[in-house]
Design an enzyme around this catalytic site. Structure first.
Site, PDB file in Angstrom:
ATOM      1  N   ASN A 110       0.839  -1.662  -0.261  1.00 46.69           N
ATOM      2  CA  ASN A 110      -0.318   0.106  -0.110  1.00 46.69           C
ATOM      3  C   ASN A 110       1.011   0.900  -0.058  1.00 46.69           C
ATOM      4  O   ASN A 110       0.244   2.232  -0.693  1.00 46.69           O
ATOM      5  CB  ASN A 110      -1.099  -0.212   1.327  1.00 46.69           C
ATOM      6  CG  ASN A 110      -2.234  -1.286   1.402  1.00 46.69           C
ATOM      7  OD1 ASN A 110      -2.161  -2.158   0.285  1.00 46.69           O
ATOM      8  ND2 ASN A 110      -2.962  -1.276   2.443  1.00 46.69           N
ATOM      9  N   THR A 155     -15.287  38.161 -32.577  1.00 49.09           N
ATOM     10  CA  THR A 155     -16.395  37.425 -31.650  1.00 49.09           C
ATOM     11  C   THR A 155     -17.391  36.961 -31.945  1.00 49.09           C
ATOM     12  O   THR A 155     -18.226  37.083 -32.912  1.00 49.09           O
ATOM     13  CB  THR A 155     -16.438  39.015 -30.127  1.00 49.09           C
ATOM     14  OG1 THR A 155     -17.214  39.465 -31.372  1.00 49.09           O
ATOM     15  CG2 THR A 155     -15.190  39.444 -30.315  1.00 49.09           C
ATOM     16  N   HIS A 156     -18.384  35.925 -31.201  1.00 51.62           N
ATOM     17  CA  HIS A 156     -18.830  35.075 -32.248  1.00 51.62           C
ATOM     18  C   HIS A 156     -19.068  34.358 -33.128  1.00 51.62           C
ATOM     19  O   HIS A 156     -19.490  34.152 -34.145  1.00 51.62           O
ATOM     20  CB  HIS A 156     -19.808  35.619 -32.122  1.00 51.62           C
ATOM     21  CG  HIS A 156     -20.530  36.786 -30.884  1.00 51.62           C
ATOM     22  ND1 HIS A 156     -21.202  35.976 -29.750  1.00 51.62           N
ATOM     23  CD2 HIS A 156     -20.410  38.062 -30.213  1.00 51.62           C
ATOM     24  CE1 HIS A 156     -21.842  36.911 -28.667  1.00 51.62           C
ATOM     25  NE2 HIS A 156     -21.717  38.694 -29.187  1.00 51.62           N
ATOM     26  N   SER A 277      -7.082  11.622 -48.797  1.00 45.54           N
ATOM     27  CA  SER A 277      -8.234  10.995 -48.548  1.00 45.54           C
ATOM     28  C   SER A 277      -7.841  10.027 -49.301  1.00 45.54           C
ATOM     29  O   SER A 277      -8.010  10.636 -50.108  1.00 45.54           O
ATOM     30  CB  SER A 277      -9.703  11.773 -48.773  1.00 45.54           C
ATOM     31  OG  SER A 277     -10.703  10.861 -49.621  1.00 45.54           O
ATOM     32  N   LYS A 283      -7.418  16.313 -51.119  1.00 47.67           N
ATOM     33  CA  LYS A 283      -8.258  16.882 -49.741  1.00 47.67           C
ATOM     34  C   LYS A 283      -6.329  16.778 -49.325  1.00 47.67           C
ATOM     35  O   LYS A 283      -5.721  16.018 -49.535  1.00 47.67           O
ATOM     36  CB  LYS A 283      -8.689  16.164 -49.076  1.00 47.67           C
ATOM     37  CG  LYS A 283     -10.603  15.525 -49.772  1.00 47.67           C
ATOM     38  CD  LYS A 283     -11.351  16.800 -49.051  1.00 47.67           C
ATOM     39  CE  LYS A 283     -11.550  15.737 -47.625  1.00 47.67           C
ATOM     40  NZ  LYS A 283     -12.924  16.534 -47.043  1.00 47.67           N
ATOM     41  N   ASN A 285      -5.623  17.102 -45.544  1.00 46.94           N
ATOM     42  CA  ASN A 285      -6.402  17.316 -43.665  1.00 46.94           C
ATOM     43  C   ASN A 285      -6.230  17.138 -42.281  1.00 46.94           C
ATOM     44  O   ASN A 285      -4.961  16.817 -42.225  1.00 46.94           O
ATOM     45  CB  ASN A 285      -7.706  15.381 -44.015  1.00 46.94           C
ATOM     46  CG  ASN A 285      -8.224  15.232 -44.512  1.00 46.94           C
ATOM     47  OD1 ASN A 285      -9.270  16.289 -45.401  1.00 46.94           O
ATOM     48  ND2 ASN A 285      -8.826  14.326 -45.139  1.00 46.94           N
ATOM     49  N   GLU A 290      -7.114  17.401 -35.471  1.00 45.19           N
ATOM     50  CA  GLU A 290      -8.179  17.153 -34.854  1.00 45.19           C
ATOM     51  C   GLU A 290      -8.100  15.720 -33.994  1.00 45.19           C
ATOM     52  O   GLU A 290      -8.804  15.537 -33.206  1.00 45.19           O
ATOM     53  CB  GLU A 290      -8.944  16.014 -36.564  1.00 45.19           C
ATOM     54  CG  GLU A 290      -9.433  17.419 -37.267  1.00 45.19           C
ATOM     55  CD  GLU A 290      -9.671  16.574 -38.931  1.00 45.19           C
ATOM     56  OE1 GLU A 290     -11.119  16.361 -38.900  1.00 45.19           O
ATOM     57  OE2 GLU A 290      -8.685  16.303 -39.692  1.00 45.19           O
TER      58      GLU A 290
END
Ligand code: ARG
Length: 457
Positions: A110, A155-156, A277, A283, A285, A290
């Site tokens: 322990n 912003t937004h 891809s 493509k 990527n 991600e």
């Protein structure tokens, strides 16, 4: 098969139960810490005369041999020996004989496992700090190149005001600075030595805990043996700091994914950090970004898993605690790799020539500046806001940009607008005027670059 703890047992462990309860397949990565901790414990036992010098010498030599076996990939772990601690202890007894059985005097698995993970995490935090430092320097290098590159600030996710790209990048460096502090702070509570707590109550043997701590480079020892064997706050704290760090990386990744679209076209990622891809030949990527964004979810999951694993446990040690390791190890590995991959991706990325004037024009980036211009002519800000709003509405109706309006058109809304408004509304002037400490004016950004260069040198 008889277990090392099998004295009181008449039947052997069920095979599935054995697999279920053993942690050796994931905790073997603690081997070096377990051995180093055992060597220190052995010296402590010798120091208080529980072990004779010759006995301690044999044990230390045996442990050294086991370390080599692990380093060379020759150690054969046994599932029935449950975990790294018993695998090493059993091997020690095989190598040096019954004297090996004296090592565990005054110790329990322990406090042993608590020690091992503290030693492991201390090193892991140091390695993560190093990678974070390298990433910070990459951000700085990119920022230095782009003090005068202007981009729309959002912003937004709507175009808001022009800012220096360096200023935008350095916002992340502020976050990384806080991450560094959080990790350093968490490390203080990792860096405490629990050995001597034994199973939960402390030990009958007169060991000098400070001596063990000194041997292992701990500045402090735990103060309560019950807490010492059941506390995993330091893991939770680390995983919380790691979650915030991953959150920052993930936000940065999200921007990189956006910026590399044809719609934004702010950045070109290197081939080395992108993939193609299998069906769409055109493509490229942003997989690295991600994946880091995606892995962030897993790291949050580990934090919540650990908090939940802890919340129902009575004192002191419970086997639940064995569940701390997989989430901890995965958090360390994921954060470490994410930092390295991210730094590589950012270092090799190229920012494109951003035609900010065009973006500024269609997004009315300097509309706030028009309002400020009016304020400087003595117009109250609320009225200035209204006048500017009407001016923008005229632009929208006529398909013009602010810069394309004639002075006459401007003056329809306020006679206070003069010829100098055109210069005032340029993006360069707009950015230059944000000359407040912490603002985006180029000289203010340079001021921060020099401050940050010292912090991350
Ligand atoms: N493998 C265990 C863990 O990771 C070590 C401690 C086991 N202690 C015990 N009393 N069964 O937590």
């Amino acid at each position: 098969m008889k277990q090392p703890w099998g004295g009181r047992f008449k039947e052997s462990t069920d095979a599935l139960m054995l697999r279920f309860s053993s942690s050796i397949f994931f905790d073997q990565r603690l081997y070096a810490y377990d051995i180093e901790g055992s060597m220190a414990h052995c010296r402590t036992l010798q120091q208080c005369k529980i072990l004779k010098p010759a006995e301690a010498g044999k044990i230390i030599a045996g442990l050294g041999k086991i370390l080599k076996e692990f380093d060379q990939g020759k150690f054969k772990v046994k599932e029935n020996l449950e975990d790294i601690h018993m695998n090493i202890e059993q091997r020690l007894i095989d190598l040096v004989g019954p004297v090996g059985g004296k090592l565990h005097t005054g110790r329990s698995r322990n406090d042993q496992v608590a020690l091992d993970i503290r030693m492991y995490l201390r090193d892991a935090i140091d390695a993560i700090q190093k990678s974070l430092h390298q990433l910070a320097q990459t951000v700085l290098t990119q920022a230095k190149k782009h003090v005068d590159t202007l981009i729309p600030g959002y912003t937004h996710l709507q175009r808001a005001q022009p800012v220096s790209l360096a200023h935008h990048l350095l916002a992340y460096l502020e976050m990384f600075g806080r991450d560094r502090e959080r990790l350093a702070d968490a490390r203080k509570r990792v860096n405490v030595m629990p050995l001597g707590s034994a199973a939960l109550a402390g030990t009958n043997f007169p060991i000098d805990r400070q001596y063990t701590a000194k041997l292992l480079g701990f500045p402090a020892v735990t103060h309560n043996s019950i807490d010492a064997v059941s506390d995993r706050d330091f893991i939770v704290e680390f995983c919380a700091a790691a979650s915030v760090l991953m959150m920052h990386l993930s936000r940065f990744c999200e921007e990189i994914v956006l910026w590399s679209t044809s719609e934004f076209a702010f950045i070109e990622l290197s081939d080395a950090y992108t993939t193609g891809s299998s069906i769409m030949p055109q493509k490229k990527n942003p997989d690295a970004a991600e994946l880091i964004r995606g892995k962030t979810g897993r790291i949050y999951g580990h934090l919540i898993g650990l908090l939940t694993m802890m919340k129902g446990q009575p004192l002191a040690y419970n086997k639940d605690l064995q569940e701390d390791k997989e989430p901890l190890f995965d958090t360390v590995d994921t954060v470490q790799t994410s930092l390295e991959v991210f730094a590589g991706m950012l270092k090799t990325a190229k920012f494109k020539k951003i035609k900010v004037e065009k973006l500024a024009a269609s997004g009315f980036l300097t509309a706030t500046d028009l309002a400020d211009y009016l304020v400087l002519q003595g117009v109250p800000f609320r009225d200035a806001h209204e006048i500017t709003g009407k001016t923008v509405a005229l632009c929208l109706d006529t398909g013009k940009t602010l810069e394309q309006l004639t002075l006459k058109e401007f003056q329809k809304f306020s006679k206070k607008i003069k010829q100098d408004v055109f210069d005032y509304l340029s993006v360069e002037q707009s950015v230059k005027r944000k000359n407040v400490y912490g603002g985006t004016a180029p000289n203010r950004v340079k001021e921060q670059i020099s401050r940050l260069s010292k912090i991350w040198k």
